[in-house]
Scaffold this motif. Structure first.
Motif, short mmCIF file in Angstrom:
data_model
loop_
_atom_site.label_atom_id
_atom_site.label_comp_id
_atom_site.label_asym_id
_atom_site.label_seq_id
_atom_site.Cartn_x
_atom_site.Cartn_y
_atom_site.Cartn_z
N HIS A 1 35.38 -96.37 43.64
CA HIS A 1 34.77 -96.94 42.44
C HIS A 1 34.09 -98.26 42.81
O HIS A 1 34.55 -99.00 43.66
CB HIS A 1 35.83 -97.19 41.37
CG HIS A 1 36.34 -95.94 40.77
ND1 HIS A 1 35.57 -95.17 39.93
CD2 HIS A 1 37.52 -95.29 40.92
CE1 HIS A 1 36.26 -94.12 39.56
NE2 HIS A 1 37.46 -94.17 40.16
N TYR B 1 39.46 -95.70 45.38
CA TYR B 1 38.60 -96.31 44.40
C TYR B 1 38.81 -97.81 44.48
O TYR B 1 39.92 -98.29 44.42
CB TYR B 1 38.94 -95.83 42.98
CG TYR B 1 38.39 -94.48 42.68
CD1 TYR B 1 37.06 -94.33 42.35
CD2 TYR B 1 39.20 -93.36 42.78
CE1 TYR B 1 36.55 -93.08 42.09
CE2 TYR B 1 38.68 -92.11 42.52
CZ TYR B 1 37.35 -91.98 42.19
OH TYR B 1 36.85 -90.75 41.93
N PHE C 1 33.61 -91.15 39.51
CA PHE C 1 33.05 -92.29 40.22
C PHE C 1 31.70 -92.69 39.64
O PHE C 1 31.45 -93.87 39.36
CB PHE C 1 32.90 -91.94 41.71
CG PHE C 1 32.07 -92.93 42.47
CD1 PHE C 1 32.61 -94.13 42.89
CD2 PHE C 1 30.73 -92.69 42.74
CE1 PHE C 1 31.85 -95.05 43.57
CE2 PHE C 1 29.96 -93.60 43.42
CZ PHE C 1 30.51 -94.79 43.85
#
Length: 948
Positions: A894, A778, A684
C-alpha cells in the motif's frame, strides 16, 4: 357494559349420593387369606385410613368446598392403590363381599350397586368435577380475584370430567353404571364447564375495556362451547335424562353469546363505517336471540333480563345504522348466507388432573406387592431385552457388512459411471461450486482488466498532481525573472519538496504494481489450461467415463451388467426388510406388558414366560433368514462384479478417475491463489487512489494559496515601483499575512457583521508529519469498511490578550521529508513458493520477527493552520489507525499516504465497494472549502477466496 349479574346465572353440578360401605373388613380378610395374617396386621393402618376416608365421603358436604375437594382427591388416590392389589368382583377368590352403591346425580331415583372398583372410581371423579364447579360458582364475580377463581374452578371441573371420560367412564358403563357416569354425559359436562369458564374470560375482557373485535371473538367461543353442550343434551342417552330447565338454560346461553358476538362485531364494523355488514350482523344476532327466548322455559329471571337488555341494545344500534345507511351510505345489505363465520378465540382449556390424581407416590399397601411378582416381572423384562438386543446387533452387523463389501467392489459407483451418472467426492464438489459461484477461471480476465483500469486511473491522478506543481513552479520562475529581487517570496521548489518526494514514491509504487500485474496475467495465462476444467458445467462432465470394450468375443456385456444390477436390487430389498424388522422389534417391546397377566396368573410363572416369549420367535426367524439371504447375494455379487471389472477394464478407469480428482483439486488450489493475488491488487489500487487523490488536493490547495500570494505580491511590487508604498509599518516590501490573519480587508468586505479583535495566531507552518512505518506487504494499513476513523486531536494555541500586529511576517517552515516506504515489497512468487526479496527501499531486517499486527506510529497533528491569503485552513491529513492487512502472498504494498475522504477524484466507473469508508468531517469553525469534491471509489468485487 358489564354482565356481572349474568355471571351468577351459571350451572353447578351436584354430587352423587352413596350409601355406607365398610372397606376395612372385606379387604383385611382378603389380605389375610391371600397373603398372611402378618401382612394383614402390617396393612391395618392403611386399611383404617381408607375406611375413614370412605366414611368422610359418605357424610354431607362440609362447609368448606376446598376440604371436600381434598378429601375426594385423597380417596381417589387410595382406591387407585387398592385396584391393582385387591381384585373386587363376585369371584370367590377376589374381594366378593364388597358392593358400592351410587345414586344418579340428575335422577335421584336411579342407582347402581355393583361389586366394581371402576364404579367407585368413576363416581369419585364425577363428584370431584361437581365440587370444582361449586367452588367456581361460589366465587365473587364482581371482583378481579373472584372472577379469576371462578375461571380456574370451571377449568378444573372440565379437567375432572375429561379425566372421567378418558379413564373411568368406559369401564364403569361396562360394569352397569348409571347414565350420569357415561362417556356422553362426561363430554357434555366438560363442554358446559368450558363454556362457563370462557364466559368468565369474556367478563374479564369487557371489564378491561378491550377492543370490540377481541370481545366478539371471546363471546363467539363462549357460544360455541354452549352449542356443543346443547347438542350433547339433545342426543341420546341424555335427551331423556336431564330436566328441561337444563336444556333451556344451555340453549338460551348459546343464543345469547352468539348475539353478543354479533353485537360486539357490529361495533367494530361501525367504527370502520361498514354499515351494510353491521346491519346484517345485528339482524342475525337479534333473530337468534328472539328464537331462543321463545323456547326458553324455566330459565332463571336474571338470565332473561340479560338477554332482554342485550336485545334492546342491539335494536337501538340497528335503528341508528339503518337511518345512517338510508341517509348517507345507501349500501346494499348482504344476505346472511353470504357472510363469513364470526371468528372465535378460545381462552379456556381443561386443566389436566393426571398429576394431581397420580397415586404412584402413595404408600398404601406397599408391603403387599409380592416380591416374587416383582422379580418375575423383572426376569421377564430381562429376557425380552436380551432378545431385542441380540437381534438388533445382528441387523446392524448385516447392514455394516453390506456397506463395506459394496465399497470394496466400488458399487454402485461403477454402474453409475457406465451409465454416465458420474459424481465427485462431497468436499471436492463443494470447492468447485464455490469457484463457479465466484465467477470461475473465465471471470479472471474481467478482474485483471479491472486491475488495468485502476492502474490507469492512479497514473492519471499522479500525472495531474505533477502537472499542477510544475505549472506553479514555472509561473513562479517567470515572475522571479521579471521582478528580480523585489520577488521576495520563497521559491516553489523549497516548499514542494515533500509533495514531490511523495509523488516520486507513488510513481515507484505504480511501477512495481505494473510488474505484479504482469505476473498475475502470466499466471492466469500459464495456468489457463489447468483451470479450464473448473468452467465445465456440470463439473462431472469433465470426469472420465466408463466405456464399453471396443471388441468383445462373446458380446455378453449387457448380460453381465444386467446380472450385476439384479444382485444390487436384491441386496437393496434385503436392507429395506432389515429396517422393517428393526422397527417391528421395537414396537413389540413397547407394547409387551404382561403385568396384568402376571398378577392374575395362578399357574407357573415359567410357563407364562415361555408362552409370552414365543411371540418373538417368528421375527427372530425372519431376521436369521434375512442375514443368510444377504450372504448368498453378496457371494453372487462378488462373482458378477469380477466379471464386470475384467470386461470393462475397471482398474484403469479407477486410476483415470483418481487422476481427474487430483487435477480438479490442483485447479481449485491454483484458482484460489490467483484470486487472492487479484484481490490484493484491487485493494492496493483502491487505497493508492485515495492517497493520490489526497496528495493532488494538497497540491491544489498549495497552488491556490500561492496564486493569492502572487496577486497580492504583484500589486505590492507595482506600488513600490510607482512610489506608492502605503505600508502601515513604514517598511518596504511585501508583508506575508500570518497563518491566523487571512487578509482582514478582504474578509471584512465579505462579512456583513463587525468582528471582534481576534486573538493572535502563530505564524503558519507546514506541520511535520512523522514518517509512517511500513507494514509487511502493505506499507500503510487502511481502514476497512465499517471501521471508524480515529479522531484527530488538534492542538489549539493558547489565546493571548494582546491584539496582533497589523502585518506580522510569516515564516514558511519546510515539511520534513517522509520516511521512504518501498512500493511492492514482494514480487510475484512462483507457484507455491513465496518470494522473500525486498526492494532497496525496504527497512533493514530485524533479528526478531515482526508482531502479528504491527501498528504504525500515528502522531496527532496539531490544529489545522490557516493558509496564507486564503479563507480556509489546511485540512488535516492524518490516517486512521487500523490493523494492517496480511495477505498469504504479498504481491502489493500500500502507498504511504493514508486516504482522506474529504476530497478526491472520480474513480473507476461502476465500482462500489467495501474499501471506501466515509470520512467523518472534522469539526471546524471555518466553512468547508468550496473546492472539496467527494470521491467514493468503488472497491473490487470480492471473490470466494478473499485473503484474510
Amino acid at each position: 357494559m358489564s354482565y356481572a349479574a349474568a355471571v351468577n346465572v351459571m350451572l353447578a353440578v351436584h354430587e352423587k349420593k352413596t350409601t355406607a360401605v365398610d372397606l376395612y373388613r372385606p379387604l383385611r380378610n382378603y389380605i389375610a387369606y391371600t397373603f398372611s395374617e402378618h401382612d394383614a396386621q402390617v396393612a391395618d393402618d392403611d386399611l383404617q385410613t381408607i375406611r375413614q376416608l370412605r366414611l368422610n365421603l359418605e357424610k354431607p358436604s362440609p362447609s368448606s368446598l376446598d376440604l371436600r375437594r381434598d378429601l375426594l382427591i385423597s380417596y381417589f388416590r387410595a382406591i387407585a392403590a387398592v385396584e391393582p392389589r385387591f381384585p373386587i368382583s363376585p369371584d370367590r377368590s377376589h374381594v366378593h363381599s364388597l358392593t358400592f352403591t351410587w345414586f344418579d346425580a340428575f335422577r335421584s331415583n336411579k342407582k347402581a350397586a355393583l361389586p366394581s372398583i371402576h364404579l367407585e372410581k368413576a363416581a369419585v371423579l364425577f363428584n370431584l368435577g361437581a365440587v370444582y364447579s361449586q367452588i367456581a360458582l361460589a366465587a365473587d364475580p364482581t371482583s378481579a380475584a373472584g372472577l379469576k377463581q371462578a375461571c380456574n374452578g370451571f377449568q378444573s371441573a372440565a379437567g375432572a370430567f375429561a379425566f372421567l371420560k378418558d379413564h373411568a367412564a368406559p369401564k364403569a358403563v361396562a360394569a352397569g353404571a348409571t347414565v350420569d357416569l357415561s362417556v356422553e354425559c362426561a363430554v357434555m359436562l366438560e363442554k358446559l364447564m368450558l363454556a362457563q369458564s370462557q364466559e368468565c374470560f369474556f367478563e374479564k375482557v369487557i371489564g378491561d375495556a378491550k377492543p370490540p373485535g377481541l370481545c366478539s371473538k371471546v363471546a363467539r367461543q363462549v357460544g360455541v362451547y354452549y352449542e356443543e353442550a346443547y347438542a350433547a343434551l339433545n342426543a341420546s342417552p341424555l335427551n331423556q335424562h336431564f330436566d328441561r330447565t337444563w336444556i333451556s338454560h344451555v340453549q338460551l346461553k348459546a343464543a345469547q353469546f352468539y348475539a353478543e358476538a354479533c353485537y360486539r362485531y357490529s361495533l367494530e364494523l361501525h367504527e370502520k363505517e361498514e354499515i351494510a355488514e353491521e346491519i346484517a350482523r345485528l339482524r342475525i344476532g337479534i333473530s337468534a336471540l328472539v328464537d331462543a327466548k321463545k323456547s326458553a322455559k324455566g330459565v332463571a329471571q336474571p338470565l332473561l333480563d340479560a338477554a332482554n337488555k342485550l336485545e334492546t341494545n342491539m335494536n337501538h344500534n340497528l335503528e341508528r345504522s339503518v337511518k345512517e345507511n338510508d341517509r348517507v351510505y345507501l349500501m346494499r345489505i348482504p344476505a346472511a348466507s353470504s357472510l363469513a363465520a364470526l371468528p372465535a378465540a378460545s381462552l379456556a382449556k381443561p386443566i389436566p388432573l393426571g398429576e394431581v390424581l397420580n397415586a404412584s407416590k402413595e404408600k398404601f399397601f406397599s408391603n403387599l406387592v409380592p416380591d416374587s411378582s416383582t422379580k418375575a416381572l423383572s426376569k421377564y423384562t430381562d429376557m425380552v431385552d436380551n432378545i431385542i438386543r441380540t437381534q438388533l446387533e445382528k441387523l446392524q452387523q448385516g447392514s455394516e457388512i453390506t456397506r463395506v463389501k459394496l465399497k470394496e467392489m466400488d458399487l454402485p459407483d461403477s454402474i453409475l459411471a457406465l451409465e454416465g451418472n458420474l459424481s465427485l467426492p462431497l468436499d471436492l464438489t463443494e470447492d468447485v461450486e464455490a469457484v463457479q459461484i465466484s465467477g470461475g477461471p473465465s471471470g479472471l480476465e474481467t478482474e485483471i482488466q479491472q486491475l488495468r483500469d485502476l492502474r490507469r486511473v492512479n497514473q492519471e491522478l499522479l500525472v495531474q498532481a505533477e502537472e499542477l506543481l510544475q505549472k506553479e513552479a514555472n509561473a513562479d520562475a517567470q515572475f522571479r525573472n521579471q521582478f528580480g529581487t523585489r520577488w521576495t517570496r520563497p521559491q516553489s521548489s523549497t516548499l514542494t519538496k515533500n509533495l514531490q518526494d511523495r509523488l516520486n514514491r507513488f510513481a515507484a509504487n505504480l511501477k512495481q504494481a505494473a510488474d505484479s500485474d504482469s505476473r498475475i496475467d502470466r499466471e492466469v495465462r500459464g495456468n489457463g489450461e489447468l483451470m479450464a476444467i473448473l468452467d465445465s458445467r456440470p463439473i462431472e462432465s469433465a470426469l472420465p467415463s466408463l466405456a464399453r470394450p471396443i471388441m468383445s468375443l462373446d458380446g455378453n456385456e449387457d448380460a453381465i451388467v444386467g446380472a450385476l444390477k439384479q444382485s444390487l436390487r436384491q441386496l437393496e430389498n434385503l436392507g429395506e426388510q432389515r429396517a422393517g424388522l428393526e422397527d417391528m422389534l421395537k414396537e413389540m417391546k413397547r407394547k409387551d406388558d404382561i403385568l396384568p397377566k402376571l398378577m392374575a396368573s395362578t399357574g407357573s410363572q415359567e410357563d407364562l414366560f415361555k408362552k409370552e416369549i414365543a411371540k418373538y420367535d417368528q421375527i427372530c426367524e425372519e431376521i436369521a433368514q434375512n442375514i443368510e439371504a444377504q450372504e448368498q447375494v453378496l457371494l453372487q455379487l462378488q462373482s458378477k462384479n469380477d466379471d464386470f471389472a475384467a470386461m470393462f477394464n475397471l482398474e484403469d478407469f479407477k486410476v483415470s478417475r483418481e487422476k481427474s480428482y487430483k487435477q480438479i483439486a490442483a485447479a481449485v488450489a491454483k484458482y484460489r491463489e490467483i484470486k487472492e493475488n487479484i484481490n490484493e491488487g484491487l485493494k492496493f489500487y483502491v487505497t493508492l487512489q485515495d492517497a493520490l487523490t489526497n496528495v493532488k488536493q494538497q497540491c491544489s490547495d498549495f497552488i491556490m494559496t500561492r496564486s493569492i500570494q502572487c496577486r497580492e505580491l504583484i500589486e505590492d511590487v507595482q506600488r513600490q515601483i510607482a512610489g506608492l508604498n502605503f505600508a502601515t509599518d513604514g517598511k518596504t516590501g511585501y508583508n506575508y499575512p500570518s497563518g491566523g490573519q487571512l487578509n482582514h480587508s478582504r474578509t471584512d468586505a465579505q462579512q456583513a457583521e463587525p468582528q471582534t479583535t481576534p486573538p493572535p495566531h502563530p505564524p503558519p507552518t507546514y506541520q511535520h508529519i512523522p514518517a509512517e512505518q511500513p507494514g509487511p506487504g502493505y506499507l500503510q494499513p487502511y481502514p476497512s469498511t465499517g471501521q471508524p476513523d480515529h479522531q484527530r486531536n488538534t492542538q489549539q494555541p493558547e489565546p493571548q490578550s494582546t491584539p496582533p500586529p497589523p502585518h506580522p511576517q510569516p515564516s514558511y517552515h519546510r515539511l520534513p521529508a517522509e520516511q521512504p516506504r518501498p512500493g511492492y515489497l514482494q514480487p510475484y512468487p512462483s507457484t507455491g513458493q513465496p518470494d522473500h526479496q525486498r526492494t532497496t527501499q525496504q527497512p533493514e531486517p530485524q533479528s526478531t520477527p515482526p508482531p502479528s499486527h504491527p501498528q504504525p506510529p500515528y502522531h496527532h497533528l496539531p490544529a489545522e493552520q490557516p493558509r496564507p491569503g486564503f479563507a480556509h485552513p489546511y485540512p488535516a491529513y492524518a490516517a486512521p489507525q487500523q490493523t494492517p492487512y496480511y495477505a498469504p502472498v504479498g504481491q502489493y504494498q500500500h502507498p504511504q499516504q493514508a486516504p482522506n475522504h474529504d476530497d478526491g477524484q472520480p474513480a473507476y466507473p461502476g465500482w462500489h465497494g467495501a474499501y471506501y469508508n466515509a470520512y467523518q468531517q472534522q469539526t471546524s469553525p471555518f466553512p468547508p472549502p468550496p473546492y472539496t469534491v467527494p470521491a467514493p471509489y468503488p472497491p473490487p468485487q470480492q471473490g470466494s477466496y478473499h485473503s484474510r
